[in-house]
Design a protein around this motif. Structure first.
Motif, PDB file in Angstrom:
ATOM      1  N   ALA A 177       2.543   0.323 -17.189  1.00 26.73           N
ATOM      2  CA  ALA A 177       2.850  -0.945 -17.860  1.00 26.73           C
ATOM      3  C   ALA A 177       3.701  -1.855 -16.972  1.00 26.73           C
ATOM      4  O   ALA A 177       3.444  -3.060 -16.882  1.00 26.73           O
ATOM      5  N   ILE A 178       4.674  -1.281 -16.283  1.00 30.91           N
ATOM      6  CA  ILE A 178       5.525  -2.079 -15.395  1.00 30.91           C
ATOM      7  C   ILE A 178       4.698  -2.649 -14.250  1.00 30.91           C
ATOM      8  O   ILE A 178       4.845  -3.826 -13.892  1.00 30.91           O
ATOM      9  N   MET A 179       3.825  -1.861 -13.660  1.00 33.61           N
ATOM     10  CA  MET A 179       2.992  -2.339 -12.553  1.00 33.61           C
ATOM     11  C   MET A 179       2.006  -3.411 -13.026  1.00 33.61           C
ATOM     12  O   MET A 179       1.757  -4.384 -12.317  1.00 33.61           O
ATOM     13  N   LEU A 180       1.467  -3.248 -14.231  1.00 29.47           N
ATOM     14  CA  LEU A 180       0.557  -4.253 -14.773  1.00 29.47           C
ATOM     15  C   LEU A 180       1.277  -5.579 -15.002  1.00 29.47           C
ATOM     16  O   LEU A 180       0.763  -6.642 -14.628  1.00 29.47           O
ATOM     17  N   ILE A 181       2.469  -5.520 -15.571  1.00 33.68           N
ATOM     18  CA  ILE A 181       3.245  -6.745 -15.801  1.00 33.68           C
ATOM     19  C   ILE A 181       3.601  -7.403 -14.474  1.00 33.68           C
ATOM     20  O   ILE A 181       3.493  -8.627 -14.322  1.00 33.68           O
TER      21      ILE A 181
ATOM     22  N   PHE B 136       0.836  -1.206   0.000  1.00 35.57           N
ATOM     23  CA  PHE B 136       0.000   0.000   0.000  1.00 35.57           C
ATOM     24  C   PHE B 136       0.869   1.253   0.000  1.00 35.57           C
ATOM     25  O   PHE B 136       0.621   2.202  -0.748  1.00 35.57           O
ATOM     26  N   PHE B 137       1.905   1.254   0.842  1.00 33.19           N
ATOM     27  CA  PHE B 137       2.818   2.389   0.894  1.00 33.19           C
ATOM     28  C   PHE B 137       3.512   2.603  -0.444  1.00 33.19           C
ATOM     29  O   PHE B 137       3.653   3.739  -0.915  1.00 33.19           O
TER      30      PHE B 137
ATOM     31  N   ALA C   7       2.466   1.797  -3.385  1.00 25.51           N
ATOM     32  CA  ALA C   7       1.515   2.302  -4.378  1.00 25.51           C
ATOM     33  C   ALA C   7       1.375   3.813  -4.252  1.00 25.51           C
ATOM     34  O   ALA C   7       1.363   4.530  -5.262  1.00 25.51           O
ATOM     35  N   LEU C   8       1.272   4.295  -3.033  1.00 22.73           N
ATOM     36  CA  LEU C   8       1.156   5.738  -2.843  1.00 22.73           C
ATOM     37  C   LEU C   8       2.436   6.454  -3.264  1.00 22.73           C
ATOM     38  O   LEU C   8       2.384   7.525  -3.875  1.00 22.73           O
ATOM     39  N   ALA C   9       3.585   5.875  -2.964  1.00 21.60           N
ATOM     40  CA  ALA C   9       4.854   6.486  -3.350  1.00 21.60           C
ATOM     41  C   ALA C   9       5.045   6.477  -4.861  1.00 21.60           C
ATOM     42  O   ALA C   9       5.451   7.482  -5.446  1.00 21.60           O
ATOM     43  N   ILE C  10       4.727   5.358  -5.495  1.00 26.21           N
ATOM     44  CA  ILE C  10       4.913   5.251  -6.956  1.00 26.21           C
ATOM     45  C   ILE C  10       3.974   6.198  -7.680  1.00 26.21           C
ATOM     46  O   ILE C  10       4.375   6.881  -8.625  1.00 26.21           O
ATOM     47  N   SER C  11       2.727   6.270  -7.242  1.00 26.67           N
ATOM     48  CA  SER C  11       1.787   7.165  -7.930  1.00 26.67           C
ATOM     49  C   SER C  11       2.161   8.628  -7.719  1.00 26.67           C
ATOM     50  O   SER C  11       1.984   9.452  -8.619  1.00 26.67           O
ATOM     51  N   SER C  12       2.708   8.960  -6.566  1.00 29.43           N
ATOM     52  CA  SER C  12       3.132  10.346  -6.334  1.00 29.43           C
ATOM     53  C   SER C  12       4.336  10.713  -7.191  1.00 29.43           C
ATOM     54  O   SER C  12       4.387  11.801  -7.776  1.00 29.43           O
ATOM     55  N   ILE C  13       5.302   9.805  -7.269  1.00 25.76           N
ATOM     56  CA  ILE C  13       6.504  10.087  -8.052  1.00 25.76           C
ATOM     57  C   ILE C  13       6.183  10.132  -9.543  1.00 25.76           C
ATOM     58  O   ILE C  13       6.612  11.044 -10.257  1.00 25.76           O
ATOM     59  N   ALA C  14       5.410   9.169 -10.029  1.00 24.07           N
ATOM     60  CA  ALA C  14       5.070   9.150 -11.456  1.00 24.07           C
ATOM     61  C   ALA C  14       4.174  10.330 -11.813  1.00 24.07           C
ATOM     62  O   ALA C  14       4.295  10.904 -12.900  1.00 24.07           O
ATOM     63  N   GLY C  15       3.282  10.719 -10.900  1.00 21.16           N
ATOM     64  CA  GLY C  15       2.423  11.872 -11.167  1.00 21.16           C
ATOM     65  C   GLY C  15       3.186  13.169 -11.164  1.00 21.16           C
ATOM     66  O   GLY C  15       2.849  14.107 -11.892  1.00 21.16           O
TER      67      GLY C  15
ATOM     68  N   GLY D 144      -1.818  -5.221  -1.724  1.00 19.43           N
ATOM     69  CA  GLY D 144      -1.674  -3.889  -1.157  1.00 19.43           C
ATOM     70  C   GLY D 144      -1.371  -2.850  -2.218  1.00 19.43           C
ATOM     71  O   GLY D 144      -1.879  -1.722  -2.171  1.00 19.43           O
ATOM     72  N   LEU D 145      -0.561  -3.216  -3.192  1.00 20.33           N
ATOM     73  CA  LEU D 145      -0.232  -2.311  -4.296  1.00 20.33           C
ATOM     74  C   LEU D 145      -1.476  -1.970  -5.102  1.00 20.33           C
ATOM     75  O   LEU D 145      -1.740  -0.797  -5.398  1.00 20.33           O
ATOM     76  N   THR D 146      -2.254  -2.971  -5.425  1.00 15.05           N
ATOM     77  CA  THR D 146      -3.471  -2.747  -6.201  1.00 15.05           C
ATOM     78  C   THR D 146      -4.481  -1.911  -5.425  1.00 15.05           C
ATOM     79  O   THR D 146      -5.079  -0.970  -5.964  1.00 15.05           O
TER      80      THR D 146
END
Length: 108
Positions: free
Chosen positions: A61-65, A39-40, A42-50, A94-96
């Motif tokens: 694509a990387i997260m989907l794979i 979960f943590f 996911a929040l970090a990745i979405s913040s950095i990518a955003g 948790g990531l999803t």
């Protein structure tokens, strides 16, 4: 394999780790930590990518794979999963969940 010092050390470490995690409370706590760490992340990745803005499609694509590979490994026909596969599966859950929650937060 030959019985080198490194092989003996890794085998003894593996046996000690299996005995340590044989306790159900330790296993449950590590599974919960894996879920919360996913979960943590996911929040970090979405913040950095955003924040970057140009890596959105690549990160998605990387997260989907990653989630599809973990699902394929975890949900095979045989249910004799090791602890590592269970930890990865709960990390994926948790990531999803984190990505869905972040999407609802950003959508409102």
């Amino acid at each position: 394999m030959q019985n080198t010092r490194l092989n003996l050390l890794l085998a003894s470490f593996s046996n000690q780790a299996q005995q340590f995690f044989a306790n159900p409370w330790r296993r449950i706590s590590l599974l919960l930590i894996s879920l919360l760490f996913g979960f943590f992340m996911a929040l970090a990745i979405s913040s950095i990518a955003g924040q970057r803005g140009d890596l959105d499609v690549v990160v998605a694509a990387i997260m989907l794979i990653f989630t599809e590979v973990v699902s394929r490994v975890a949900y095979r026909n045989n249910r004799n999963n090791s602890g590592l596969i269970d930890f990865l599966n709960l990390f994926k859950v948790g990531l999803t969940y984190g990505f869905y929650l972040q999407a609802f937060i950003l959508g409102s």
